[in-house]
Design an enzyme around this catalytic site. Structure first.
Site, PDB file in Angstrom:
ATOM      1  N   CYS A 176     -10.502  -0.423   3.722  1.00 29.28           N
ATOM      2  CA  CYS A 176      -9.093  -0.443   3.354  1.00 29.28           C
ATOM      3  C   CYS A 176      -8.645   0.981   3.017  1.00 29.28           C
ATOM      4  CB  CYS A 176      -8.914  -1.350   2.136  1.00 29.28           C
ATOM      5  SG  CYS A 176      -7.219  -1.482   1.564  1.00 29.28           S
ATOM      6  N   LEU A 177      -7.476   1.376   3.493  1.00 32.75           N
ATOM      7  CA  LEU A 177      -6.979   2.729   3.212  1.00 32.75           C
ATOM      8  C   LEU A 177      -6.726   2.937   1.715  1.00 32.75           C
ATOM      9  CD1 LEU A 177      -4.487   3.264   6.186  1.00 32.75           C
ATOM     10  CD2 LEU A 177      -6.754   4.290   5.886  1.00 32.75           C
ATOM     11  N   GLN A 208       0.807  -1.227   0.000  1.00 31.99           N
ATOM     12  CA  GLN A 208       0.000   0.000   0.000  1.00 31.99           C
ATOM     13  C   GLN A 208       0.836   1.271   0.000  1.00 31.99           C
ATOM     14  OE1 GLN A 208      -2.571  -1.687   3.351  1.00 31.99           O
ATOM     15  NE2 GLN A 208      -3.968  -0.308   2.295  1.00 31.99           N
TER      16      GLN A 208
HETATM   17 NI    NI Z   1      -6.243  -2.865   3.093  1.00 35.66          NI
END
Ligand code: NI
Length: 211
Positions: free
Chosen positions: A108-109, A52
């Protein structure tokens, strides 16, 4: 000093790519883990996988203090659930009990403003190397197990959107398309986009945020 890293938004190639094992837990890995903790907290998130922040290494940070709090509030047992912030290097999980646990508000970010129900196995064994190079192991259940499985999925290039049925997926994709457009205009945290590069936080469009 730890720094906040830009978070990639779905769709981004790093989110659908499998991350590679870490060979040595050295100062650069420890610094990256610290950056990831600061980044997750800065974005009001509970956990973050290295994919991420556009780093394809098998690293996860998870705030188990927050997980324990939420579990207690929802009257889930916190027996055996560790506290503190866990920094996982090369984590592996084994499913101990396939009984589904329904994670009611999974988000989720990298997929801002989309939350949905996701079913995941209720009990897992988590093994990993910690930030000092020591092997560790926990048996987890419920929300804590779901959170670890969500982050493990990231390391394997899988998103929670890939874990829901076709019809629901279609609805969530539409919802996200709108949410993502707005979010990219007014990022609530530092993000990395494919087309425009790094975009700074801009809270001016979020007057009704209840944080
Ligand atoms: Ni996530």
């Amino acid at each position: 000093m730890a720094k906040i890293l830009p978070i990639v938004l779905h769709p981004h190639p790093s989110l659908s790519t499998k991350a590679a094992p870490v060979e040595t837990v050295d100062d650069s890995i420890r610094a990256l883990l610290d950056d990831m903790v600061l980044t997750a907290h800065g974005a009001n998130g509970v956990g973050l996988a290295a994919n991420q922040v556009d780093v394809l290494k098998r690293l996860i940070v998870l705030d188990f203090e927050v997980l324990r709090d939420v579990m207690s509030r929802h009257e889930e047992s916190i027996e055996g659930i560790p506290g503190g912030i866990l920094k996982l290097v090369n984590p592996e999980i084994a499913v101990l009990d396939e009984t589904p646990y329904l994670h009611k508000g999974e988000g989720c970010l990298s997929i801002p403003d989309v939350y949905t129900e996701v079913e995941r196995p209720d009990r897992i064994r988590l093994t990993y190397t910690d930030e000092n190079g020591k092997p560790r192991e926990y048996t987890l259940h419920g929300l804590a197990a779901a959170a670890v499985q969500h982050e493990m999925d990231h390391l394997n290039g899988i998103l929670f959107l890939d874990r829901v049925g076709k019809v629901k997926r279609g609805m969530l994709d539409k919802k996200y398309a709108k949410a993502a457009d707005y979010f990219r205009n007014y990022p609530r945290y530092l993000i990395l986009t494919d087309d425009k590069g790094v975009l700074e936080q801009d809270l001016s469009g979020w007057k009704d945020m209840d944080e």
